[in-house]
Design a protein around this motif. Structure first.
Motif, PDB file in Angstrom:
ATOM      1  N   MET A   1      -5.421  -9.866   4.804  1.00 35.96           N
ATOM      2  CA  MET A   1      -5.055 -10.863   3.799  1.00 35.96           C
ATOM      3  C   MET A   1      -4.372 -10.184   2.609  1.00 35.96           C
ATOM      4  N   VAL A   2      -3.371 -10.859   2.071  1.00 37.67           N
ATOM      5  CA  VAL A   2      -2.653 -10.323   0.906  1.00 37.67           C
ATOM      6  C   VAL A   2      -2.515 -11.419  -0.149  1.00 37.67           C
ATOM      7  N   ALA A   3      -2.322 -10.994  -1.398  1.00 41.59           N
ATOM      8  CA  ALA A   3      -2.196 -11.948  -2.493  1.00 41.59           C
ATOM      9  C   ALA A   3      -0.823 -12.624  -2.449  1.00 41.59           C
ATOM     10  N   ALA A   4      -0.810 -13.914  -2.804  1.00 39.21           N
ATOM     11  CA  ALA A   4       0.435 -14.683  -2.851  1.00 39.21           C
ATOM     12  C   ALA A   4       0.258 -15.846  -3.826  1.00 39.21           C
ATOM     13  N   VAL A   5       1.367 -16.458  -4.186  1.00 40.25           N
ATOM     14  CA  VAL A   5       1.348 -17.637  -5.053  1.00 40.25           C
ATOM     15  C   VAL A   5       1.916 -18.798  -4.259  1.00 40.25           C
ATOM     16  N   ARG A   6       1.051 -19.807  -4.014  1.00 39.91           N
ATOM     17  CA  ARG A   6       1.451 -20.931  -3.173  1.00 39.91           C
ATOM     18  C   ARG A   6       1.505 -22.240  -3.960  1.00 39.91           C
ATOM     19  N   VAL A   7       2.272 -23.177  -3.407  1.00 38.94           N
ATOM     20  CA  VAL A   7       2.375 -24.528  -3.950  1.00 38.94           C
ATOM     21  C   VAL A   7       1.822 -25.489  -2.908  1.00 38.94           C
ATOM     22  N   HIS A   8       0.726 -26.186  -3.259  1.00 39.29           N
ATOM     23  CA  HIS A   8       0.103 -27.150  -2.345  1.00 39.29           C
ATOM     24  C   HIS A   8       0.574 -28.569  -2.621  1.00 39.29           C
ATOM     25  N   LYS A   9       1.024 -28.829  -3.840  1.00 39.73           N
ATOM     26  CA  LYS A   9       1.631 -30.112  -4.203  1.00 39.73           C
ATOM     27  C   LYS A   9       2.669 -29.821  -5.278  1.00 39.73           C
ATOM     28  N   VAL A  10       3.758 -30.575  -5.267  1.00 49.67           N
ATOM     29  CA  VAL A  10       4.831 -30.304  -6.227  1.00 49.67           C
ATOM     30  C   VAL A  10       4.434 -30.804  -7.607  1.00 49.67           C
ATOM     31  N   GLY A  11       5.007 -30.145  -8.629  1.00 49.34           N
ATOM     32  CA  GLY A  11       4.680 -30.520 -10.003  1.00 49.34           C
ATOM     33  C   GLY A  11       5.048 -29.431 -10.985  1.00 49.34           C
ATOM     34  N   GLY A  12       4.290 -29.357 -12.090  1.00 47.02           N
ATOM     35  CA  GLY A  12       4.534 -28.393 -13.142  1.00 47.02           C
ATOM     36  C   GLY A  12       4.004 -27.016 -12.788  1.00 47.02           C
ATOM     37  N   PRO A  13       4.067 -26.071 -13.728  1.00 45.56           N
ATOM     38  CA  PRO A  13       3.609 -24.708 -13.464  1.00 45.56           C
ATOM     39  C   PRO A  13       2.159 -24.628 -12.989  1.00 45.56           C
ATOM     40  N   GLU A  14       1.364 -25.634 -13.342  1.00 46.23           N
ATOM     41  CA  GLU A  14      -0.050 -25.612 -12.963  1.00 46.23           C
ATOM     42  C   GLU A  14      -0.272 -25.694 -11.452  1.00 46.23           C
ATOM     43  N   VAL A  15       0.749 -26.092 -10.674  1.00 46.73           N
ATOM     44  CA  VAL A  15       0.567 -26.189  -9.219  1.00 46.73           C
ATOM     45  C   VAL A  15       0.732 -24.838  -8.536  1.00 46.73           C
ATOM     46  N   LEU A  16       1.141 -23.813  -9.260  1.00 43.09           N
ATOM     47  CA  LEU A  16       1.243 -22.465  -8.682  1.00 43.09           C
ATOM     48  C   LEU A  16      -0.162 -21.891  -8.535  1.00 43.09           C
ATOM     49  N   THR A  17      -0.567 -21.625  -7.305  1.00 43.92           N
ATOM     50  CA  THR A  17      -1.936 -21.203  -7.008  1.00 43.92           C
ATOM     51  C   THR A  17      -1.954 -19.777  -6.476  1.00 43.92           C
ATOM     52  N   TYR A  18      -2.688 -18.929  -7.158  1.00 43.45           N
ATOM     53  CA  TYR A  18      -2.821 -17.523  -6.743  1.00 43.45           C
ATOM     54  C   TYR A  18      -3.957 -17.426  -5.745  1.00 43.45           C
ATOM     55  N   GLU A  19      -3.667 -16.980  -4.517  1.00 49.55           N
ATOM     56  CA  GLU A  19      -4.676 -16.952  -3.456  1.00 49.55           C
ATOM     57  C   GLU A  19      -4.300 -15.926  -2.403  1.00 49.55           C
ATOM     58  N   ASP A  20      -5.191 -15.717  -1.461  1.00 46.11           N
ATOM     59  CA  ASP A  20      -4.943 -14.788  -0.362  1.00 46.11           C
ATOM     60  C   ASP A  20      -4.349 -15.525   0.829  1.00 46.11           C
ATOM     61  N   VAL A  21      -3.407 -14.877   1.496  1.00 44.71           N
ATOM     62  CA  VAL A  21      -2.798 -15.447   2.698  1.00 44.71           C
ATOM     63  C   VAL A  21      -2.755 -14.375   3.783  1.00 44.71           C
ATOM     64  N   ASP A  22      -2.639 -14.824   5.004  1.00 42.01           N
ATOM     65  CA  ASP A  22      -2.540 -13.898   6.141  1.00 42.01           C
ATOM     66  C   ASP A  22      -1.068 -13.624   6.435  1.00 42.01           C
ATOM     67  N   VAL A  23      -0.730 -12.367   6.675  1.00 46.89           N
ATOM     68  CA  VAL A  23       0.631 -12.003   7.076  1.00 46.89           C
ATOM     69  C   VAL A  23       0.544 -11.374   8.462  1.00 46.89           C
ATOM     70  N   PRO A  24       1.018 -12.039   9.489  1.00 48.95           N
ATOM     71  CA  PRO A  24       0.918 -11.509  10.849  1.00 48.95           C
ATOM     72  C   PRO A  24       1.903 -10.372  11.094  1.00 48.95           C
ATOM     73  N   ALA A  25       1.815  -9.792  12.254  1.00 49.14           N
ATOM     74  CA  ALA A  25       2.778  -8.762  12.645  1.00 49.14           C
ATOM     75  C   ALA A  25       4.156  -9.410  12.793  1.00 49.14           C
ATOM     76  N   PRO A  26       5.202  -8.667  12.512  1.00 51.85           N
ATOM     77  CA  PRO A  26       6.547  -9.243  12.613  1.00 51.85           C
ATOM     78  C   PRO A  26       6.908  -9.627  14.042  1.00 51.85           C
ATOM     79  N   GLY A  27       7.534 -10.775  14.186  1.00 54.29           N
ATOM     80  CA  GLY A  27       8.014 -11.232  15.480  1.00 54.29           C
ATOM     81  C   GLY A  27       9.435 -10.774  15.728  1.00 54.29           C
ATOM     82  N   PRO A  28      10.054 -11.259  16.800  1.00 50.35           N
ATOM     83  CA  PRO A  28      11.440 -10.881  17.089  1.00 50.35           C
ATOM     84  C   PRO A  28      12.362 -11.202  15.913  1.00 50.35           C
ATOM     85  N   GLY A  29      13.182 -10.223  15.538  1.00 50.56           N
ATOM     86  CA  GLY A  29      14.131 -10.430  14.459  1.00 50.56           C
ATOM     87  C   GLY A  29      13.542 -10.354  13.066  1.00 50.56           C
TER      88      GLY A  29
END
Length: 325
Positions: free
Chosen positions: A1-29
Protein backbone atom coordinates in the motif's frame (compact mmCIF):
# COMPACT_ATOMS: atom_id res chain seq x y z
CA UNK A 1 0.00 0.00 0.00
CA UNK A 2 1.17 3.53 -0.79
CA UNK A 3 -0.08 6.99 0.11
CA UNK A 4 -2.29 8.83 -2.40
CA UNK A 5 -4.87 11.61 -2.59
CA UNK A 6 -8.23 10.46 -3.90
CA UNK A 7 -11.54 12.06 -4.81
CA UNK A 8 -14.63 10.05 -3.82
CA UNK A 9 -17.14 12.78 -4.71
CA UNK A 10 -16.62 15.98 -6.68
CA UNK A 11 -16.56 19.32 -4.90
CA UNK A 12 -14.25 21.76 -3.13
CA UNK A 13 -10.77 21.12 -1.72
CA UNK A 14 -12.32 19.24 1.20
CA UNK A 15 -13.07 16.24 -1.07
CA UNK A 16 -9.34 15.51 -1.47
CA UNK A 17 -8.78 12.48 0.77
CA UNK A 18 -5.33 11.34 1.88
CA UNK A 19 -5.35 7.53 2.14
CA UNK A 20 -3.51 4.33 1.27
CA UNK A 21 -4.03 2.61 -2.07
CA UNK A 22 -2.73 -0.58 -3.63
CA UNK A 23 -0.40 -0.35 -6.64
CA UNK A 24 -0.17 -3.67 -8.50
CA UNK A 25 2.71 -4.88 -10.62
CA UNK A 26 2.88 -3.18 -14.02
CA UNK A 27 0.96 -4.83 -16.83
CA UNK A 28 1.76 -4.86 -20.54
CA UNK A 29 2.87 -1.44 -21.72
CA UNK A 30 3.16 -0.06 -18.18
CA UNK A 31 5.96 1.06 -15.89
CA UNK A 32 5.88 1.59 -12.14
CA UNK A 33 7.54 4.67 -10.72
CA UNK A 34 8.52 5.98 -7.32
CA UNK A 35 7.52 9.61 -7.50
CA UNK A 36 9.81 12.53 -6.74
CA UNK A 37 7.21 15.26 -7.26
CA UNK A 38 3.58 15.70 -8.25
CA UNK A 39 2.78 18.90 -10.12
CA UNK A 40 -0.09 21.12 -8.99
CA UNK A 41 -2.14 22.70 -11.79
CA UNK A 42 -5.46 24.45 -12.26
CA UNK A 43 -6.69 21.55 -14.35
CA UNK A 44 -6.53 19.45 -11.17
CA UNK A 45 -9.28 21.64 -9.70
CA UNK A 46 -11.44 21.17 -12.81
CA UNK A 47 -11.38 17.38 -12.34
CA UNK A 48 -11.93 17.75 -8.58
CA UNK A 49 -14.97 19.97 -9.16
CA UNK A 50 -16.41 17.73 -11.86
CA UNK A 51 -15.99 20.45 -14.53
CA UNK A 52 -13.93 17.87 -16.42
CA UNK A 53 -15.34 14.34 -16.07
CA UNK A 54 -12.99 11.71 -14.68
CA UNK A 55 -12.18 9.15 -17.38
CA UNK A 56 -12.09 6.42 -14.71
CA UNK A 57 -15.17 7.47 -12.77
CA UNK A 58 -15.19 7.78 -8.97
CA UNK A 59 -13.14 7.45 -6.89
CA UNK A 60 -10.02 8.67 -8.68
CA UNK A 61 -6.52 9.72 -7.70
CA UNK A 62 -6.09 13.41 -8.45
CA UNK A 63 -3.28 15.09 -10.34
CA UNK A 64 -2.12 15.23 -13.95
CA UNK A 65 1.67 15.46 -13.95
CA UNK A 66 4.66 14.26 -12.04
CA UNK A 67 8.16 12.86 -12.12
CA UNK A 68 10.01 9.96 -10.60
CA UNK A 69 12.26 6.97 -11.04
CA UNK A 70 11.30 3.73 -12.76
CA UNK A 71 11.16 0.81 -10.28
CA UNK A 72 9.52 -1.89 -12.44
CA UNK A 73 8.97 -2.42 -16.15
CA UNK A 74 5.97 -4.34 -17.47
CA UNK A 75 5.85 -6.85 -20.33
CA UNK A 76 6.37 -5.56 -23.86
CA UNK A 77 7.88 -2.27 -22.67
CA UNK A 78 10.92 -1.11 -24.61
CA UNK A 79 12.91 2.06 -24.20
CA UNK A 80 12.72 2.21 -20.39
CA UNK A 81 14.60 0.41 -17.65
CA UNK A 82 14.72 0.38 -13.87
CA UNK A 83 16.46 3.53 -12.63
CA UNK A 84 15.44 5.81 -15.51
CA UNK A 85 14.38 9.32 -14.50
CA UNK A 86 11.06 10.16 -16.12
CA UNK A 87 8.37 12.81 -16.15
CA UNK A 88 4.87 12.77 -17.60
CA UNK A 89 1.52 14.42 -18.19
CA UNK A 90 -1.49 12.06 -18.19
CA UNK A 91 -5.15 12.31 -17.12
CA UNK A 92 -5.26 11.69 -13.37
CA UNK A 93 -3.30 9.53 -10.96
CA UNK A 94 -0.38 11.83 -10.12
CA UNK A 95 -1.05 12.57 -6.43
CA UNK A 96 0.56 9.40 -5.12
CA UNK A 97 3.86 8.19 -3.70
CA UNK A 98 4.07 5.47 -6.35
CA UNK A 99 2.03 4.76 -9.44
CA UNK A 100 1.65 2.84 -12.68
CA UNK A 101 2.10 4.78 -15.88
CA UNK A 102 1.62 3.99 -19.57
CA UNK A 103 5.15 3.82 -20.92
CA UNK A 104 3.92 5.47 -24.12
CA UNK A 105 3.32 8.70 -22.19
CA UNK A 106 6.53 8.71 -20.13
CA UNK A 107 9.39 11.01 -21.06
CA UNK A 108 13.02 10.62 -20.04
CA UNK A 109 14.33 13.60 -18.10
CA UNK A 110 17.73 14.60 -19.50
CA UNK A 111 20.79 15.40 -17.42
CA UNK A 112 20.81 19.02 -16.37
CA UNK A 113 17.10 19.09 -15.53
CA UNK A 114 16.23 18.64 -11.85
CA UNK A 115 13.74 15.83 -11.24
CA UNK A 116 11.64 17.80 -8.74
CA UNK A 117 11.45 20.76 -11.13
CA UNK A 118 10.49 18.42 -13.97
CA UNK A 119 7.59 17.14 -11.89
CA UNK A 120 6.08 20.60 -11.76
CA UNK A 121 6.92 21.89 -15.22
CA UNK A 122 5.77 19.35 -17.79
CA UNK A 123 2.12 20.36 -18.11
CA UNK A 124 2.74 24.09 -17.84
CA UNK A 125 5.93 23.97 -19.91
CA UNK A 126 4.54 21.88 -22.76
CA UNK A 127 1.39 24.02 -22.70
CA UNK A 128 3.54 27.12 -23.23
CA UNK A 129 5.47 25.30 -25.94
CA UNK A 130 2.40 24.53 -28.03
CA UNK A 131 0.90 27.98 -27.37
CA UNK A 132 4.01 29.87 -28.50
CA UNK A 133 5.40 27.45 -31.07
CA UNK A 134 2.33 25.74 -32.58
CA UNK A 135 -0.95 27.63 -31.97
CA UNK A 136 0.72 30.92 -32.91
CA UNK A 137 4.38 30.88 -33.87
CA UNK A 138 5.71 33.79 -31.82
CA UNK A 139 8.66 35.55 -33.39
CA UNK A 140 10.68 38.74 -33.17
CA UNK A 141 8.48 41.75 -33.87
CA UNK A 142 5.28 40.26 -32.47
CA UNK A 143 3.39 41.97 -29.67
CA UNK A 144 1.51 39.60 -27.39
CA UNK A 145 -0.72 39.85 -24.32
CA UNK A 146 -0.50 37.23 -21.58
CA UNK A 147 -3.14 37.29 -18.87
CA UNK A 148 -2.09 36.15 -15.36
CA UNK A 149 1.53 36.81 -16.27
CA UNK A 150 2.82 35.90 -12.79
CA UNK A 151 1.07 32.52 -12.71
CA UNK A 152 2.64 29.16 -13.44
CA UNK A 153 2.00 29.24 -17.18
CA UNK A 154 2.39 33.02 -17.31
CA UNK A 155 5.94 33.11 -15.95
CA UNK A 156 7.12 30.46 -18.38
CA UNK A 157 5.32 32.12 -21.30
CA UNK A 158 6.80 35.54 -20.53
CA UNK A 159 10.34 34.14 -20.40
CA UNK A 160 9.95 32.06 -23.55
CA UNK A 161 8.24 34.81 -25.56
CA UNK A 162 10.91 37.31 -24.48
CA UNK A 163 13.57 34.81 -25.57
CA UNK A 164 11.86 34.60 -28.98
CA UNK A 165 12.06 38.38 -29.36
CA UNK A 166 8.42 39.34 -28.83
CA UNK A 167 7.18 42.41 -26.97
CA UNK A 168 5.34 40.97 -23.97
CA UNK A 169 2.44 42.70 -22.22
CA UNK A 170 1.17 40.96 -19.09
CA UNK A 171 -1.75 41.46 -16.73
CA UNK A 172 -1.34 40.86 -12.99
CA UNK A 173 -3.33 41.54 -9.83
CA UNK A 174 -0.76 42.99 -7.43
CA UNK A 175 2.46 45.01 -7.40
CA UNK A 176 4.32 41.98 -6.05
CA UNK A 177 3.12 39.88 -8.97
CA UNK A 178 4.01 42.73 -11.31
CA UNK A 179 7.62 42.64 -10.15
CA UNK A 180 7.63 38.88 -10.63
CA UNK A 181 6.30 39.21 -14.17
CA UNK A 182 8.93 41.83 -15.01
CA UNK A 183 11.68 39.61 -13.62
CA UNK A 184 10.48 36.89 -15.99
CA UNK A 185 10.66 38.91 -19.18
CA UNK A 186 7.38 40.85 -19.23
CA UNK A 187 8.08 44.18 -20.94
CA UNK A 188 4.88 45.97 -19.89
CA UNK A 189 2.83 45.13 -16.80
CA UNK A 190 -0.85 46.03 -16.51
CA UNK A 191 -2.55 45.94 -13.10
CA UNK A 192 -6.02 44.78 -14.05
CA UNK A 193 -7.56 45.58 -10.66
CA UNK A 194 -6.52 49.24 -10.94
CA UNK A 195 -6.38 49.83 -14.69
CA UNK A 196 -8.51 49.23 -17.76
CA UNK A 197 -6.32 46.67 -19.48
CA UNK A 198 -7.78 47.39 -22.91
CA UNK A 199 -6.98 51.10 -22.61
CA UNK A 200 -3.45 50.30 -21.40
CA UNK A 201 -2.82 47.90 -24.28
CA UNK A 202 -3.93 50.58 -26.74
CA UNK A 203 -1.63 53.07 -25.02
CA UNK A 204 1.37 50.72 -24.92
CA UNK A 205 1.00 49.71 -28.57
CA UNK A 206 0.13 53.15 -29.89
CA UNK A 207 -3.19 51.77 -31.08
CA UNK A 208 -1.63 48.92 -33.09
CA UNK A 209 -2.87 46.30 -30.59
CA UNK A 210 -1.58 42.72 -30.24
CA UNK A 211 -1.00 39.91 -32.68
CA UNK A 212 -2.27 37.37 -30.19
CA UNK A 213 -3.85 37.27 -26.73
CA UNK A 214 -3.21 34.24 -24.50
CA UNK A 215 -6.03 33.97 -21.96
CA UNK A 216 -6.06 31.34 -19.24
CA UNK A 217 -8.37 33.40 -17.02
CA UNK A 218 -11.64 33.09 -18.91
CA UNK A 219 -14.86 34.69 -17.79
CA UNK A 220 -13.57 37.94 -16.27
CA UNK A 221 -11.28 38.86 -19.18
CA UNK A 222 -13.79 38.13 -21.96
CA UNK A 223 -14.86 39.77 -24.25
CA UNK A 224 -12.52 42.65 -23.38
CA UNK A 225 -9.54 40.58 -24.55
CA UNK A 226 -10.88 40.80 -28.11
CA UNK A 227 -10.47 44.58 -28.02
CA UNK A 228 -6.73 44.09 -27.51
CA UNK A 229 -6.24 42.23 -30.80
CA UNK A 230 -5.38 43.76 -34.17
CA UNK A 231 -7.56 42.91 -37.19
CA UNK A 232 -6.95 39.31 -38.32
CA UNK A 233 -5.24 38.57 -34.99
CA UNK A 234 -5.77 35.54 -32.77
CA UNK A 235 -7.56 34.99 -29.46
CA UNK A 236 -6.28 31.90 -27.62
CA UNK A 237 -8.44 30.77 -24.71
CA UNK A 238 -6.60 27.97 -22.92
CA UNK A 239 -8.02 28.04 -19.39
CA UNK A 240 -10.89 29.15 -17.16
CA UNK A 241 -9.37 30.23 -13.85
CA UNK A 242 -12.20 32.74 -13.25
CA UNK A 243 -14.93 30.55 -14.74
CA UNK A 244 -15.91 29.36 -18.19
CA UNK A 245 -16.56 31.82 -21.00
CA UNK A 246 -20.28 31.82 -21.77
CA UNK A 247 -21.41 31.00 -25.29
CA UNK A 248 -20.94 34.00 -27.56
CA UNK A 249 -22.22 35.01 -30.96
CA UNK A 250 -19.48 34.17 -33.44
CA UNK A 251 -20.28 37.40 -35.32
CA UNK A 252 -18.43 39.27 -32.57
CA UNK A 253 -15.20 38.08 -34.22
CA UNK A 254 -16.19 39.86 -37.44
CA UNK A 255 -17.17 43.01 -35.58
CA UNK A 256 -13.84 43.14 -33.73
CA UNK A 257 -11.71 42.84 -36.89
CA UNK A 258 -12.23 39.44 -38.54
CA UNK A 259 -10.45 37.81 -35.62
CA UNK A 260 -9.54 34.18 -35.21
CA UNK A 261 -10.28 32.31 -31.96
CA UNK A 262 -9.27 28.90 -30.66
CA UNK A 263 -9.65 26.80 -27.50
CA UNK A 264 -6.65 24.45 -27.64
CA UNK A 265 -5.60 21.69 -25.25
CA UNK A 266 -2.34 19.87 -24.70
CA UNK A 267 -4.08 16.53 -25.25
CA UNK A 268 -4.59 17.31 -28.92
CA UNK A 269 -1.20 18.93 -29.51
CA UNK A 270 0.54 15.95 -27.89
CA UNK A 271 -1.77 13.18 -29.09
CA UNK A 272 0.92 11.24 -30.98
CA UNK A 273 4.18 10.00 -29.46
CA UNK A 274 6.12 12.10 -31.98
CA UNK A 275 4.25 15.27 -31.03
CA UNK A 276 4.62 14.53 -27.32
CA UNK A 277 8.37 14.04 -27.64
CA UNK A 278 8.67 17.12 -29.86
CA UNK A 279 7.07 19.39 -27.27
CA UNK A 280 9.02 17.84 -24.40
CA UNK A 281 12.34 18.09 -26.21
CA UNK A 282 11.77 21.77 -27.04
CA UNK A 283 10.90 22.39 -23.40
CA UNK A 284 13.94 20.52 -22.06
CA UNK A 285 16.20 22.32 -24.54
CA UNK A 286 15.03 25.82 -23.60
CA UNK A 287 15.30 24.99 -19.88
CA UNK A 288 18.77 23.45 -20.19
CA UNK A 289 19.94 26.50 -22.17
CA UNK A 290 18.98 28.76 -19.28
CA UNK A 291 16.65 30.86 -21.45
CA UNK A 292 13.68 29.67 -19.38
CA UNK A 293 13.92 28.92 -15.68
CA UNK A 294 11.17 27.04 -13.87
CA UNK A 295 12.10 26.90 -10.18
CA UNK A 296 9.75 25.25 -7.70
CA UNK A 297 8.37 28.18 -5.75
CA UNK A 298 6.30 26.23 -3.23
CA UNK A 299 6.45 22.62 -2.05
CA UNK A 300 3.75 20.88 -0.04
CA UNK A 301 3.71 17.47 1.58
CA UNK A 302 1.41 15.07 -0.28
CA UNK A 303 -0.93 14.98 2.72
CA UNK A 304 -1.42 18.76 2.38
CA UNK A 305 -3.04 18.60 -1.05
CA UNK A 306 -6.19 20.31 0.26
CA UNK A 307 -4.23 23.35 1.36
CA UNK A 308 -2.39 23.40 -1.95
CA UNK A 309 -5.72 23.61 -3.80
CA UNK A 310 -7.00 26.32 -1.45
CA UNK A 311 -3.87 28.38 -2.11
CA UNK A 312 -4.06 27.79 -5.86
CA UNK A 313 -7.70 28.82 -6.19
CA UNK A 314 -7.26 31.89 -4.00
CA UNK A 315 -4.41 33.10 -6.26
CA UNK A 316 -1.99 32.83 -3.32
CA UNK A 317 0.58 30.92 -5.39
CA UNK A 318 2.87 31.99 -8.19
CA UNK A 319 4.98 29.93 -10.56
CA UNK A 320 5.43 26.21 -10.09
CA UNK A 321 4.15 24.34 -7.02
CA UNK A 322 4.54 20.64 -6.25
CA UNK A 323 3.44 17.97 -3.82
CA UNK A 324 6.26 15.86 -2.39
CA UNK A 325 5.36 12.28 -1.40
Amino acid sequence: MVAAVRVHKVGGPEVLTYEDVDVPAPGPGQIRIKQAACGINFIDTYFRQGMYPSPVGLPFIAGNEGSGTVTEVGPDVTGFKVGDRIAYVVPLGAYAAERLLPAARALKVPDGVDLAEAGGMMLKGMTVCYLLRRTFKVAKGNTILIHAAAGGVGQIACQWAHHLGATVIGTVGTKEKGELAKANGCDHVVYYQEEDFVARVKEITGGALCDVVYDGVGKTTFPASLDCIRPLGLFVSFGSASGQIDAFNINILQAKGSLFATRPTLNHYAASRADLEGLANELFEVVRSGAVKIPVQKSYALKDARQAHIDLESRATTGSSILVP
